[in-house]
Every structure is written in structure tokens, then in C-alpha cells.
Design a protein around this motif. Structure first.
Motif, PDB file in Angstrom:
ATOM      1  N   TYR A   3     -22.156  85.218   0.443  1.00 20.20           N
ATOM      2  CA  TYR A   3     -23.708  85.567   0.771  1.00 20.20           C
ATOM      3  C   TYR A   3     -24.511  86.021  -0.746  1.00 20.20           C
ATOM      4  O   TYR A   3     -25.502  85.503  -0.819  1.00 20.20           O
ATOM      5  N   TRP A   4     -23.935  86.876  -1.630  1.00 16.56           N
ATOM      6  CA  TRP A   4     -24.482  87.088  -2.639  1.00 16.56           C
ATOM      7  C   TRP A   4     -24.874  86.204  -3.433  1.00 16.56           C
ATOM      8  O   TRP A   4     -25.908  85.829  -3.845  1.00 16.56           O
ATOM      9  N   HIS A  43     -27.514  83.754  -2.222  1.00 16.49           N
ATOM     10  CA  HIS A  43     -28.998  84.550  -2.621  1.00 16.49           C
ATOM     11  C   HIS A  43     -29.407  84.047  -3.906  1.00 16.49           C
ATOM     12  O   HIS A  43     -30.431  83.509  -4.111  1.00 16.49           O
ATOM     13  N   GLU A  93     -32.424  81.825  -4.849  1.00 14.01           N
ATOM     14  CA  GLU A  93     -33.375  82.603  -5.686  1.00 14.01           C
ATOM     15  C   GLU A  93     -34.378  81.640  -6.633  1.00 14.01           C
ATOM     16  O   GLU A  93     -35.659  81.713  -6.629  1.00 14.01           O
ATOM     17  N   LYS A 145     -37.150  82.715   1.258  1.00 16.02           N
ATOM     18  CA  LYS A 145     -36.904  84.049   1.326  1.00 16.02           C
ATOM     19  C   LYS A 145     -36.347  84.699   2.627  1.00 16.02           C
ATOM     20  O   LYS A 145     -35.481  85.385   2.541  1.00 16.02           O
ATOM     21  N   ILE A 171     -32.782  83.983   1.958  1.00 15.65           N
ATOM     22  CA  ILE A 171     -32.295  84.869   0.825  1.00 15.65           C
ATOM     23  C   ILE A 171     -31.924  86.331   1.751  1.00 15.65           C
ATOM     24  O   ILE A 171     -30.868  86.919   1.678  1.00 15.65           O
ATOM     25  N   ALA A 212     -28.910  86.114   3.794  1.00 16.11           N
ATOM     26  CA  ALA A 212     -27.764  86.336   2.948  1.00 16.11           C
ATOM     27  C   ALA A 212     -27.481  87.602   2.754  1.00 16.11           C
ATOM     28  O   ALA A 212     -26.530  88.183   2.602  1.00 16.11           O
ATOM     29  N   ALA A 213     -28.597  88.375   2.253  1.00 14.32           N
ATOM     30  CA  ALA A 213     -28.533  89.806   2.110  1.00 14.32           C
ATOM     31  C   ALA A 213     -27.975  90.569   3.446  1.00 14.32           C
ATOM     32  O   ALA A 213     -27.364  91.742   3.145  1.00 14.32           O
ATOM     33  N   HIS A 239     -32.549  93.693   6.928  1.00 17.69           N
ATOM     34  CA  HIS A 239     -32.879  92.274   6.331  1.00 17.69           C
ATOM     35  C   HIS A 239     -32.830  91.266   7.501  1.00 17.69           C
ATOM     36  O   HIS A 239     -33.637  90.327   7.006  1.00 17.69           O
TER      37      HIS A 239
END
Length: 178
Positions: free
Chosen positions: A68-69, A72, A76, A93, A96, A99-100, A116
Motif C-alpha cells: 500500500y505504501w 501510494h 503520487e 487522490k 492514494i 492505499a493510506a 483515510h
């Protein structure tokens, strides 16, 4: 929960990182010398267009397999390049933030994951009102994705299967692009 072996790869020629980053548990991927993507000479990647299909698919592949990180990070630059106020920017967004939420779910932080996820759902619903050039690649409607993003965290994820990954969402992205 679904495991990596049951999920299709969108870019099978690309290797996954050696671990799925979790803050405080592993070296930071780009800032720490032991990080899986550490390169002190590398410049920040710049995307010429937000419709970069390979970068978008790479983000989906990472997301689908519990990175997930890293997902992102793949999305981005696309988000930064997208026009302000556009449906593409809202969709990116939203992804992202989803994923966060995945990172927070893996950490067992349900409140942060929920925050989130709710923000992601709002952005994904906003994107649904516009015309996103990326939406067709998702393999899931933006409304269905919004519902998944804001779903409450019912339990901690299963123990990681391999490469310290834990898939925490019951869906995957890109089913229609295989």
C-alpha cells in the motif's frame, strides 16, 4: 482474506519490492540505506502526463498485493501532474488515500484507517461526477470503490503470507484490463 497467489498480476514483468513498508517496522524505503528503494542519487520521478498507463497499472499491482505504501508512491507523481480540480486528480487522490487506509489497517490503526477511507470515498465520489480518463482501468465502479474504501475495519489483517505482505481489502483493481 484473499492472498497474493490468487490475485492476477497486471505487470508480471516487474518485480515487487522485497517488503511491504510499514512505518516503524521496516527501514523507510527511500530514506534509509537499507530501504528497498534507497538510491541517494535518484531524483524524484516526474510524470509528464497523468494518463501514464504503466505507472497507473504498477500502482494497482502494488495495491492489489498489499504494497500500500508503495502504491501510494507510484500514484503520487500522477496525482501531482493531474490538473487541479480534474476528475483524474480526485480519483488519484482517492486511490492514494485508500492505499493510506490500507497501511493503517495493516498497522491495526482502525481510527486512522477509517479517517483515510472516508476522505478517499468522498474524493472517489467527486471523481464519479466528472470524466476521468483513468476510471475505465480500475475494473470497479467509483461508487463501489468508495464503499470499499470507507468500509469499517472489522478485524486485524491475517498474518502475512510472504514478503511480509497482508492484503486487507477484499477487492482488487484492474480486473477489466487483464
Amino acid at each position: 482474506m484473499p492472498v497474493r497467489e490468487r490475485r492476477p498480476r497486471l505487470l508480471p514483468g516487474r518485480r515487487f519490492p522485497s517488503y511491504a513498508y510499514l512505518p516503524g517496522r521496516f527501514p523507510h524505503p527511500v530514506r534509509h540505506p537499507l530501504g528497498h528503494s534507497y538510491d541517494p542519487e535518484a531524483a524524484s520521478p516526474v510524470c509528464e502526463t497523468c494518463s501514464d498507463a504503466e505507472a497507473f497499472r504498477w500502482g494497482m499491482d502494488l495495491f492489489n498485493h498489499g504494497y500500500y505504501w508503495e502504491a501510494h508512491e507510484a500514484w503520487e507523481p500522477l496525482w501531482r501532474a493531474a490538473d487541479r480540480g480534474s476528475a483524474d486528480r480526485a480519483l488519484l487522490k482517492g486511490l492514494i488515500l485508500t492505499a493510506a487506509a490500507g497501511v493503517k489497517r495493516r498497522e491495526g490503526k482502525a481510527i486512522a484507517a477509517g479517517r483515510h477511507g472516508r476522505r478517499a470515498a468522498a474524493l472517489l465520489r467527486d471523481a464519479a461526477h466528472g470524466h476521468s480518463s483513468l476510471e475505465g482501468m480500475l475494473g470497479i465502479s467509483l461508487e463501489a470503490l468508495a464503499v470499499q474504501a470507507e468500509a469499517p475495519v472489522s478485524s486485524k489483517p491475517e498474518a502475512p503470507v510472504r514478503f511480509n505482505e497482508a492484503v486487507v481489502f477484499d477487492f482488487y483493481l484492474g480486473a477489466d484490463v487483464l
